[in-house]
Scaffold this motif. Structure first.
Motif, short mmCIF file in Angstrom:
data_model
loop_
_atom_site.label_atom_id
_atom_site.label_comp_id
_atom_site.label_asym_id
_atom_site.label_seq_id
_atom_site.Cartn_x
_atom_site.Cartn_y
_atom_site.Cartn_z
N SER A 168 -13.37 47.63 -94.91
CA SER A 168 -12.18 47.48 -94.48
C SER A 168 -12.11 46.51 -93.53
N GLY A 169 -10.85 45.90 -93.18
CA GLY A 169 -10.76 45.03 -92.06
C GLY A 169 -11.23 45.35 -90.82
N GLU A 170 -11.74 46.69 -90.66
CA GLU A 170 -12.22 47.25 -89.23
C GLU A 170 -13.92 47.03 -89.32
N HIS A 171 -14.47 46.70 -90.26
CA HIS A 171 -15.84 46.33 -90.20
C HIS A 171 -16.74 46.49 -89.06
N GLU A 172 -16.44 45.16 -88.37
CA GLU A 172 -17.03 44.70 -87.18
C GLU A 172 -16.93 45.75 -86.05
N VAL A 173 -15.53 46.47 -85.96
CA VAL A 173 -15.63 47.50 -85.16
C VAL A 173 -16.56 48.64 -85.32
N SER A 174 -16.67 48.98 -86.72
CA SER A 174 -17.42 50.06 -87.01
C SER A 174 -18.92 49.92 -86.65
N LEU A 175 -19.35 48.50 -86.78
CA LEU A 175 -20.77 48.26 -86.18
C LEU A 175 -21.05 48.63 -84.96
N LEU A 176 -19.90 48.16 -83.94
CA LEU A 176 -20.18 48.38 -82.61
C LEU A 176 -20.04 49.68 -82.26
N SER A 177 -19.20 50.44 -82.91
CA SER A 177 -19.15 52.00 -82.91
C SER A 177 -20.61 52.50 -83.21
N ALA A 178 -21.17 52.06 -84.25
CA ALA A 178 -22.48 52.85 -84.66
C ALA A 178 -23.54 52.46 -83.83
N ALA A 179 -23.85 51.29 -83.37
CA ALA A 179 -24.74 50.73 -82.68
C ALA A 179 -24.63 51.40 -81.33
N ALA B 66 -27.19 56.02 -78.10
CA ALA B 66 -26.96 57.13 -77.15
C ALA B 66 -27.60 58.52 -77.71
N ILE B 67 -27.44 58.56 -78.73
CA ILE B 67 -27.82 60.01 -79.44
C ILE B 67 -29.29 60.40 -79.14
N ASP B 68 -29.14 61.79 -78.87
CA ASP B 68 -30.47 62.43 -78.27
C ASP B 68 -31.42 62.27 -79.50
N LYS B 69 -32.63 61.47 -79.46
CA LYS B 69 -33.44 61.45 -80.49
C LYS B 69 -34.39 62.57 -80.51
N LYS B 70 -34.63 63.15 -79.18
CA LYS B 70 -35.42 64.34 -79.34
C LYS B 70 -34.79 65.41 -79.96
N LYS B 71 -33.72 65.54 -80.03
CA LYS B 71 -32.95 66.82 -80.71
C LYS B 71 -32.67 66.35 -82.37
N TYR B 72 -32.22 65.10 -82.42
CA TYR B 72 -31.94 64.78 -83.95
C TYR B 72 -32.73 63.73 -84.51
N ASP B 73 -32.88 64.04 -85.87
CA ASP B 73 -33.61 63.08 -86.83
C ASP B 73 -32.52 62.10 -87.10
N VAL B 74 -32.61 60.88 -86.88
CA VAL B 74 -31.26 60.15 -87.36
C VAL B 74 -31.57 59.32 -88.38
N VAL B 75 -30.53 59.10 -89.24
CA VAL B 75 -30.73 58.34 -90.53
C VAL B 75 -29.44 57.14 -90.60
N PRO B 76 -29.75 55.94 -90.22
CA PRO B 76 -28.74 54.93 -90.20
C PRO B 76 -28.32 54.52 -91.67
N ILE B 77 -27.14 54.82 -92.19
CA ILE B 77 -26.67 54.37 -93.50
C ILE B 77 -25.54 53.36 -93.40
N TYR C 155 -20.54 61.00 -72.52
CA TYR C 155 -20.68 60.52 -74.02
C TYR C 155 -21.83 61.32 -74.98
N LYS C 156 -22.90 61.10 -74.38
CA LYS C 156 -24.31 61.68 -75.30
C LYS C 156 -23.86 63.35 -75.62
N GLN C 157 -23.24 64.26 -74.63
CA GLN C 157 -22.89 65.44 -74.65
C GLN C 157 -21.49 65.71 -75.69
N LEU C 158 -20.77 64.29 -75.99
CA LEU C 158 -19.69 64.50 -76.78
C LEU C 158 -20.00 64.27 -78.27
N ILE C 159 -20.96 63.48 -78.35
CA ILE C 159 -21.82 63.27 -79.70
C ILE C 159 -22.37 64.70 -80.40
#
Length: 401
Positions: free
Chosen positions: A15-26, A31-42, A375-379
């Protein structure tokens, strides 16, 4: 030891919002709790290729994808439903037909299939077309994977501004006057379209692509001399155009108010925030490329106004059958100049955004931060809501047998 939940962060897209998506994902990955989650970037490139973890990280940093990237679940390089290695790729069924194997699988093939589906929750951060319009949500539904955000219906209605406005009207929610025109109608007979617009609406107008976000393709039109260029601009992004009558009339800016909604069947609304745009309106540049726009959280409203707006936000969320999260935007008539008006300023529902910007400084997280949810608790809460909604869906019977 309790097994970590495995969370797939899906970002990028065509989409035309590709760059916005990258900012959100980064921001989420940081911020996501790596001790609680095993995170896979796709990652999904602008060309629509799904890439694995190392190439996904390159995509986040703005680097050019390799000429021959490792594709997630590419049948040419991996067996059916297999992954390159744990944590580096995911393949979501249905599996491409050419890679199908006989039903009698070996133990190793079964194990590979289980590994490939070893994702507990997908967190899609795909803004705009192909990401928040119900298409990717349909894929998740077919795969029977829990995911953050609205389902197919809520996403598609929330994306299509014309359909959204019809749903809001059916729910009795106040909106500014508007019309919808197809790109084919505009190109075949612009004079008739202009006549229709001017018969039903008054300038200034806002011309928008029906299916896009982040104010991409939106123009403010002050008079007829600006209409054709605005229509052509919006038509380059979508086949359906929405033209809205501005609030407040010529020379007056409405107040732009926003509310963050969180929940499934019993959603809650955040405090109300206000954006004071650094431009004539809150366009793409004002949102992402300039620091001139000023957020005010909470907005300076009366208790009655705040209550009304928050309730309208929840009603809009329910009307569109949304889930997880949404940001609901409002327009409020500007205060009368000179003397106090006896009439209360009217509040109009503008639109709902089912996958709003999710950087740590985006309005959605900031509104919840001001409401008491960091933010972290919102995730964490969004992941929990995804699991709850997926679990509730398992109670539904899809077959008589």
């Amino acid at each position: 030891m309790k097994k970590k939940q495995r969370i797939g962060i899906l970002f990028g897209g065509r989409s035309g919002e590709h760059e916005v998506s990258l900012l959100s994902a980064a921001s989420i990955l940081k911020a996501i709790d790596k001790k609680k989650y095993d995170v896979v970037p796709i990652g999904i490139t602008k060309e629509g290729r799904w890439v694995t973890a190392s190439d996904a990280h390159a995509l986040l940093t703005g680097k050019q994808a390799p000429e021959n990237p490792r594709l997630a679940g590419d049948p040419a390089s991996t067996p059916t439903a297999a992954v390159l290695k744990r944590g580096e790729a995911i393949i979501i069924p249905p599996v491409p037909a050419e890679s199908l194997q006989p039903l009698q699988l070996s133990a190793s093939a079964v194990a590979a299939t289980q590994r490939a589906l070893d994702i507990d929750v997908i967190f899609p951060v795909l803004h705009g077309t192909f990401g928040e319009d119900g298409t990717i949500q349909g894929l998740f539904e077919l795969a029977d994977i829990a995911y953050v955000g609205s389902g197919v219906l809520g996403s598609s209605v929330g994306m299509d501004k014309a359909a959204m406005k019809k749903v809001f009207a059916a729910a009795g929610l106040p909106q500014t006057p508007w019309v919808s025109i197809l790109r084919s109608e505009w190109r075949s007979n612009p004079r008739a379209c202009t006549k229709k617009i001017e018969a039903e609406l008054k300038y200034p107008l806002f011309v928008k692509p029906a299916n896009l976000g982040s104010s991409v393709g939106i123009s403010k039109v002050h008079d007829r001399s600006e209409l054709a260029a605005a229509m052509d601009e919006a038509a380059s992004f979508d086949r359906k155009l929405v033209i809205e009558q501005g609030v407040g009339g010529a020379g007056a800016k409405p107040r732009e108010l926003e509310v963050a909604v969180l929940g499934n069947d019993s959603p809650e609304a955040s405090v109300v925030g206000e954006i004071v745009p650094g431009a004539e309106f809150y366009d793409y540049e004002a949102k992402y490329l300039s620091d001139a726009s000023v957020p005010i959280i909470p907005a300076k409203l009366t208790a009655a106004e705040s209550k009304q707006i928050r309730q309208m936000a929840i009603e809009a969320f329910k009307a569109c059958d949304c889930a997880g999260l949404a940001r609901v935007d409002f327009l409020m008539e500007p205060a009368a100049k000179g003397k106090k008006s006896a009439n209360k300023p009217r509040i109009y529902l503008n639109e709902i955004n089912t996958l709003p910007g999710f950087t740590s400084i985006s309005m959605y997280p900031k509104l919840w931060g001001a409401t008491g949810l960091p933010y972290k608790q919102l995730i964490d809460r969004l992941i929990q809501l995804a699991v709850e909604r997926h679990g509730e869906k398992q109670e539904t019977i899809f077959s008589r047998g």
